[in-house]
Structures are given as structure tokens and as C-alpha cells.
Design a protein around this motif. Structure first.
Motif, PDB file in Angstrom:
ATOM      1  N   THR A 234       0.926   4.227  -0.178  1.00 28.22           N
ATOM      2  CA  THR A 234       0.667   5.517   0.474  1.00 28.22           C
ATOM      3  C   THR A 234       1.528   5.704   1.724  1.00 28.22           C
ATOM      4  OG1 THR A 234      -1.196   4.571   1.709  1.00 28.22           O
ATOM      5  CG2 THR A 234      -1.691   5.633  -0.407  1.00 28.22           C
TER       6      THR A 234
ATOM      7  N   GLU B 150       4.320   8.352   1.835  1.00 35.66           N
ATOM      8  CA  GLU B 150       4.048   9.768   2.070  1.00 35.66           C
ATOM      9  C   GLU B 150       4.448  10.196   3.485  1.00 35.66           C
ATOM     10  OE1 GLU B 150      -0.072  10.204   1.174  1.00 35.66           O
ATOM     11  OE2 GLU B 150       0.147   9.528  -0.910  1.00 35.66           O
TER      12      GLU B 150
ATOM     13  N   ASP C 203       0.876  -1.172   0.000  1.00 34.49           N
ATOM     14  CA  ASP C 203       0.000   0.000   0.000  1.00 34.49           C
ATOM     15  C   ASP C 203       0.908   1.214   0.000  1.00 34.49           C
ATOM     16  OD1 ASP C 203      -1.771   2.048   0.338  1.00 34.49           O
ATOM     17  OD2 ASP C 203      -2.522   1.380   2.297  1.00 34.49           O
TER      18      ASP C 203
END
Length: 271
Positions: free
Chosen positions: A140, A143, A138
Motif C-alpha cells: 500500500t 499509493e 506492505d
């Protein structure tokens, strides 16, 4: 403090086997890694570690693999003391504590939320050390990591559990995010995938190896910035004199077979 109850399945359960392997090594007469934190963690977990299929001989092999990757990681940090470390699929590894990086290093341990929750109870964070609760696929989670300095990406015992597309996407995303860096990881090829049922801890955990990497060319094709600086067979990592005689002999025989010798590799990629 009450022992930590653990319920993990498939590839997540293999972290218990490798933790126990390091503990068995630390309790041996001639430790290879000497990971006393692993011994303490095993004491704190309410689990019958005999179920992992890990033996003293296999524990020594785990310690040799960890020591080899520790050396590559230490070499990079010696010349990049301000790097960001991404320890992917960290499980219950104590690499941060073993390497004791300088305070200028930002270290991120990344793994599934239930693994990170358990890890946080066993190994509290220290200055410069943070845990990220996420599947590594995943993307993300990236970030949460500053992208202003080079990254050292350690992915021991991880990539072969990923689907090939997910694994390639992970490598591409890291290369695209950072100005430079290095990947350090172990891998198996197609033969290693076919022989996975011979790996007792993997079999006991009900895990499945999915991504077989058939040489450096397959890796550098993932991104134009990638180049392979080291590709070493696991049978050439050294230290086998520390194994029992039967294990030394079986390792020597397997390593003498060219196809088998390439079935398990260590890679160091720069970008």
C-alpha cells in the motif's frame, strides 16, 4: 544534542553494520566512498558499533558495493533526469546525498517506521526528498508515489532478506504501477544462502537471508515486461586493488571458483 539510542534486531540491525562500514572507509587513509555523513551519523548514535562485526576490510567491501550501485543509479538518472527514485530498504544509507540528483528527480526513501524515525533525526529531508515509513512488502505504500514518470528502483542489501513470494510480489507491483523504469540491486543465489553464516555482520545481527536468486532467468520470469540488461558478479565489480593484501588474495581465490563467483551478483533490470 544527546546521542540517539538504537534498538534494532535481525535484518534491521544490519543497517548499523553497513553504516559503520562506510564510516570506517571514510576514516581510512585511502577512502573508496568517502562518506563523511556516515562518520557524523555514527558519532550521533549511542551504540557500540564493535558489536556489528564490521572490520576495516569489510568496510572497504561495503564501500565498493555502494560505489558500484551508485554508478548504475547515476547512469540512469543522467538519461532520466525527471525520474522517480524508490530507494527500498534504505536503512541509514546516504545515497541521496552522495548522488545529489537534480531537483527534477522525486526521491523516496522507504523502510520500516522505526528505521525512518531514526533516519529522520540523522538525515533531515531535503527538497525533492521524502521518506515513507512502511515495510516494503506492505504494498500500500506505493499509493503514496505518483506513477506518471519512469522509476529507478534501488534495492541494495534488501531482496535476499525477503521471502521469495514477497520479493516477487514487490517487483510485480512496481512494474505494474509505472510506465517504465529500472531495478538496480544485489542478490545471492542458493549457495549464498547456504554460506550466510560466514557473513559476520549478518550473523552478529541475527538476520536470515531467505531469497536466493539463481540467475537472470528467474528474475525475468516474474513479469513479462522485465528484461535483464546487466548481471555482474560481485567478484567482477572492480576496485579490489583498494583492499588489504589478505583480503585481495581471498577475494581472488573465491572469484576463481565458478560456483562461488555466481553466489553474489548485481542485477540491472529494465521494464
Amino acid at each position: 544534542m544527546a546521542p540517539e539510542k538504537v534498538q534494532l534486531s535481525e535484518e534491521k540491525a544490519t543497517l548499523l553494520a553497513t553504516l559503520y562500514g562506510r564510516a570506517l572507509d571514510a576514516r581510512s587513509r585511502r577512502p573508496i566512498l568517502g562518506d563523511d555523513l556516515a562518520v557524523e551519523a555514527v558519532k550521533k548514535i549511542d551504540f557500540d558499533f564493535r558489536r556489528t562485526g564490521m572490520s576495516p576490510a569489510l568496510g572497504a567491501a561495503v564501500a565498493l558495493r555502494d560505489r558500484f550501485i551508485d554508478r548504475w543509479a547515476a547512469e540512469y538518472l543522467a538519461t532520466h533526469p525527471d525520474a522517480t527514485v524508490l530507494h527500498l530498504g534504505c536503512g541509514l544509507d546516504t545515497r541521496f546525498h552522495r548522488l545529489a540528483p537534480p531537483p527534477t528527480v522525486r526521491w523516496y526513501d522507504v523502510d520500516y517506521p522505526d528505521v525512518i524515525e531514526l533516519r529522520g533525526r540523522l538525515f533531515p529531508e531535503r527538497p525533492g526528498h521524502r521518506m515513507i515509513a512502511s515495510s516494503v512488502t506492505d504494498l500500500t505504500w506505493l499509493e503514496q508515489v505518483p506513477d506518471d514518470v519512469p522509476a529507478l528502483v534501488v534495492a541494495e542489501g534488501l531482496l535476499y532478506y525477503l521471502g521469495p513470494d514477497d520479493g516477487r510480489a514487490l517487483l510485480r507491483a512496481v512494474v505494474d504501477r509505472f510506465p517504465g523504469g529500472q531495478f538496480v540491486f544485489d542478490a545471492v543465489n542458493w549457495l549464498g544462502i547456504r554460506l550466510q553464516k560466514l557473513n559476520r555482520p549478518v550473523r552478529k545481527a541475527g538476520a536470515t537471508l531467505r531469497w536466493g536468486i539463481d540467475g537472470p532467468g528467474e528474475l525475468v520470469a516474474i513479469h513479462p515486461r522485465l528484461r535483464c540488461v546487466s548481471a555482474v558478479s560481485a567478484f567482477d565489480m572492480g576496485g579490489f586493488d583498494r583492499l588489504s593484501a589478505p583480503h585481495r588474495i581471498s577475494t581472488w581465490i573465491a572469484g576463481a571458483l565458478p560456483g562461488v563467483k555466481r553466489s553474489a551478483m548485481f542485477y540491472r533490470l529494465e521494464f
